[in-house]
Design a protein around this motif. Structure first.
Motif, mmCIF file in Angstrom:
data_model
loop_
_atom_site.group_PDB
_atom_site.id
_atom_site.type_symbol
_atom_site.label_atom_id
_atom_site.label_comp_id
_atom_site.label_asym_id
_atom_site.label_seq_id
_atom_site.Cartn_x
_atom_site.Cartn_y
_atom_site.Cartn_z
ATOM 1 N N ARG A 152 44.733 28.510 23.261
ATOM 2 C CA ARG A 152 45.224 28.303 24.636
ATOM 3 C C ARG A 152 45.209 29.618 25.417
ATOM 4 N NH1 ARG A 152 47.858 23.507 25.731
ATOM 5 N NH2 ARG A 152 48.350 22.210 23.935
ATOM 6 N N ASP A 153 45.709 30.671 24.762
ATOM 7 C CA ASP A 153 45.761 31.985 25.423
ATOM 8 C C ASP A 153 44.366 32.516 25.729
ATOM 9 O OD1 ASP A 153 48.479 31.808 25.105
ATOM 10 O OD2 ASP A 153 48.576 33.211 23.420
ATOM 11 N N GLU A 154 43.408 32.161 24.894
ATOM 12 C CA GLU A 154 42.045 32.689 25.001
ATOM 13 C C GLU A 154 41.107 31.747 25.756
ATOM 14 O OE1 GLU A 154 40.470 35.704 23.586
ATOM 15 O OE2 GLU A 154 42.556 36.192 23.937
ATOM 16 N N SER A 155 41.648 30.757 26.410
ATOM 17 C CA SER A 155 40.807 29.718 27.023
ATOM 18 C C SER A 155 39.724 30.287 27.926
ATOM 19 C CB SER A 155 41.669 28.732 27.804
ATOM 20 O OG SER A 155 42.443 27.967 26.911
ATOM 21 N N GLU A 156 40.089 31.226 28.772
ATOM 22 C CA GLU A 156 39.087 31.763 29.704
ATOM 23 C C GLU A 156 37.967 32.474 28.946
ATOM 24 O OE1 GLU A 156 40.645 33.602 33.202
ATOM 25 O OE2 GLU A 156 38.801 34.731 33.539
ATOM 26 N N ASN A 157 38.327 33.268 27.940
ATOM 27 C CA ASN A 157 37.306 33.963 27.161
ATOM 28 C C ASN A 157 36.433 32.969 26.399
ATOM 29 O OD1 ASN A 157 38.211 36.453 27.999
ATOM 30 N ND2 ASN A 157 39.592 36.707 26.261
ATOM 31 N N LEU A 158 37.025 31.882 25.941
ATOM 32 C CA LEU A 158 36.248 30.855 25.240
ATOM 33 C C LEU A 158 35.274 30.154 26.182
ATOM 34 C CD1 LEU A 158 39.062 29.485 22.931
ATOM 35 C CD2 LEU A 158 36.942 30.573 22.177
ATOM 36 N N PHE A 159 35.687 29.975 27.421
ATOM 37 C CA PHE A 159 34.765 29.418 28.418
ATOM 38 C C PHE A 159 33.569 30.354 28.609
ATOM 39 C CE2 PHE A 159 36.195 25.735 31.107
ATOM 40 C CZ PHE A 159 37.068 25.236 30.170
ATOM 41 N N TRP A 160 33.855 31.641 28.688
ATOM 42 C CA TRP A 160 32.758 32.605 28.825
ATOM 43 C C TRP A 160 31.857 32.568 27.603
ATOM 44 C CZ3 TRP A 160 30.983 34.284 33.057
ATOM 45 C CH2 TRP A 160 31.815 34.598 34.144
ATOM 46 N N ALA A 161 32.442 32.518 26.417
ATOM 47 C CA ALA A 161 31.653 32.482 25.176
ATOM 48 C C ALA A 161 30.750 31.255 25.159
ATOM 49 C CB ALA A 161 32.586 32.495 23.961
ATOM 50 N N ALA A 162 31.306 30.104 25.518
ATOM 51 C CA ALA A 162 30.506 28.874 25.551
ATOM 52 C C ALA A 162 29.399 28.991 26.597
ATOM 53 C CB ALA A 162 31.398 27.673 25.855
ATOM 54 N N ALA A 163 29.711 29.641 27.697
ATOM 55 C CA ALA A 163 28.728 29.761 28.782
ATOM 56 C C ALA A 163 27.553 30.650 28.394
ATOM 57 C CB ALA A 163 29.402 30.311 30.035
ATOM 58 N N ILE A 164 27.810 31.710 27.649
ATOM 59 C CA ILE A 164 26.716 32.654 27.344
ATOM 60 C C ILE A 164 25.969 32.277 26.064
ATOM 61 C CG2 ILE A 164 27.644 34.596 28.647
ATOM 62 C CD1 ILE A 164 27.850 34.727 24.908
ATOM 63 N N CYS A 165 26.483 31.347 25.291
ATOM 64 C CA CYS A 165 25.789 30.941 24.062
ATOM 65 C C CYS A 165 24.465 30.254 24.444
ATOM 66 C CB CYS A 165 26.648 29.999 23.238
ATOM 67 S SG CYS A 165 25.771 29.422 21.759
ATOM 68 N N PRO A 166 23.337 30.812 24.053
ATOM 69 C CA PRO A 166 22.052 30.287 24.532
ATOM 70 C C PRO A 166 21.666 28.935 23.945
ATOM 71 C CG PRO A 166 21.698 32.071 22.974
ATOM 72 C CD PRO A 166 23.172 32.009 23.220
ATOM 73 N N VAL A 167 22.348 28.521 22.891
ATOM 74 C CA VAL A 167 21.989 27.233 22.261
ATOM 75 C C VAL A 167 23.145 26.224 22.326
ATOM 76 C CG1 VAL A 167 20.207 28.177 20.758
ATOM 77 C CG2 VAL A 167 22.586 28.197 19.996
ATOM 78 N N SER A 168 24.145 26.540 23.133
ATOM 79 C CA SER A 168 25.313 25.642 23.312
ATOM 80 C C SER A 168 25.925 25.231 21.969
ATOM 81 C CB SER A 168 24.927 24.404 24.121
ATOM 82 O OG SER A 168 24.509 24.777 25.412
ATOM 83 N N ALA A 169 26.048 26.203 21.083
ATOM 84 C CA ALA A 169 26.586 25.920 19.749
ATOM 85 C C ALA A 169 28.118 25.836 19.732
ATOM 86 C CB ALA A 169 26.131 27.000 18.764
ATOM 87 N N ILE A 170 28.744 26.416 20.746
ATOM 88 C CA ILE A 170 30.213 26.458 20.770
ATOM 89 C C ILE A 170 30.755 25.198 21.421
ATOM 90 C CG2 ILE A 170 32.222 27.704 21.676
ATOM 91 C CD1 ILE A 170 30.459 30.252 21.532
ATOM 92 N N LYS A 171 31.585 24.482 20.691
ATOM 93 C CA LYS A 171 32.205 23.254 21.181
ATOM 94 C C LYS A 171 33.689 23.522 21.422
ATOM 95 C CE LYS A 171 28.234 21.463 20.133
ATOM 96 N NZ LYS A 171 27.222 21.207 21.176
ATOM 97 N N LEU A 172 34.154 23.120 22.588
ATOM 98 C CA LEU A 172 35.551 23.335 22.960
ATOM 99 C C LEU A 172 36.214 21.990 23.236
ATOM 100 C CD1 LEU A 172 35.045 26.216 25.554
ATOM 101 C CD2 LEU A 172 35.492 26.451 23.111
ATOM 102 N N LYS A 173 37.340 21.751 22.579
ATOM 103 C CA LYS A 173 38.134 20.567 22.922
ATOM 104 C C LYS A 173 39.251 21.007 23.861
ATOM 105 C CE LYS A 173 40.556 16.591 21.065
ATOM 106 N NZ LYS A 173 41.003 15.877 19.865
ATOM 107 N N LEU A 174 39.322 20.334 24.983
ATOM 108 C CA LEU A 174 40.316 20.673 26.005
ATOM 109 C C LEU A 174 41.591 19.868 25.812
ATOM 110 C CD1 LEU A 174 37.908 20.709 29.086
ATOM 111 C CD2 LEU A 174 38.467 22.581 27.506
ATOM 112 N N ASP A 175 42.637 20.290 26.495
ATOM 113 C CA ASP A 175 43.914 19.566 26.403
ATOM 114 C C ASP A 175 43.825 18.168 27.007
ATOM 115 O OD1 ASP A 175 43.656 20.536 28.956
ATOM 116 O OD2 ASP A 175 45.672 21.395 29.055
ATOM 117 N N THR A 176 42.747 17.902 27.720
ATOM 118 C CA THR A 176 42.508 16.554 28.253
ATOM 119 C C THR A 176 41.891 15.638 27.200
ATOM 120 O OG1 THR A 176 40.316 17.227 28.976
ATOM 121 C CG2 THR A 176 42.099 17.422 30.592
#
Ligand code: SF4
Length: 96
Positions: A51-75
Motif C-alpha cells: 500500500r505504501d509503495e503503490s506509486e512506485n509499483l505503478f511506475w515499475a509496472a509502467a516501465i516493465c517492457p513485457v508487462s510482467a508485473i501484475k498488481l491487484k488493487l484494493d478495488t
C-alpha cells in the motif's frame, strides 16, 4: 484521478527478462537474486508495504517492457503495464 492502492503483487516469471528495471523503481518490493531467471519479490513486502509503495509499483509496472508485473488493487482489479489505469497514471504524471 483517483489514487489506486496496491494490495498484492506478482511477476509472470515466464516472460520476465530479469534485467531489473523494476528494482530501481520499487527497491523495497523487488530484488535481484544471483542466478535467478526472474526478479523476486521481497518476503517482507506485506500488504501494508505494498500500500505504501503503490506509486512506485505503478511506475515499475509502467516501465516493465513485457508487462510482467501484475498488481491487484484494493478495488479487486488486476492490472499490468498494458492496463488503462497505468496509462492514465503516466499521463497524469506527465501533466504535473
Ligand atoms: S522490469 Fe519486468 S522484465 Fe524487467 S526484471 Fe522487472 S518484471 Fe522482469
Amino acid at each position: 484521478m483517483k489514487q489506486h492502492t496496491v494490495i498484492k503483487v506478482w511477476v509472470d516469471t515466464d516472460v520476465c527478462l530479469a534485467h531489473y528495471l523494476c528494482v530501481h523503481e520499487a527497491p523495497r518490493v523487488f530484488e535481484e537474486r544471483e542466478g535467478a531467471v526472474s526478479v523476486h519479490i521481497k518476503p517482507e513486502a506485506d500488504t501494508q508495504l505494498l500500500r505504501d509503495e503503490s506509486e512506485n509499483l505503478f511506475w515499475a509496472a509502467a516501465i516493465c517492457p513485457v508487462s510482467a508485473i501484475k498488481l491487484k488493487l484494493d478495488t479487486g482489479e488486476v492490472i499490468d503495464g498494458d492496463s488503462e489505469i497505468i496509462k492514465q497514471f503516466i499521463a497524469c504524471q506527465r501533466r504535473t
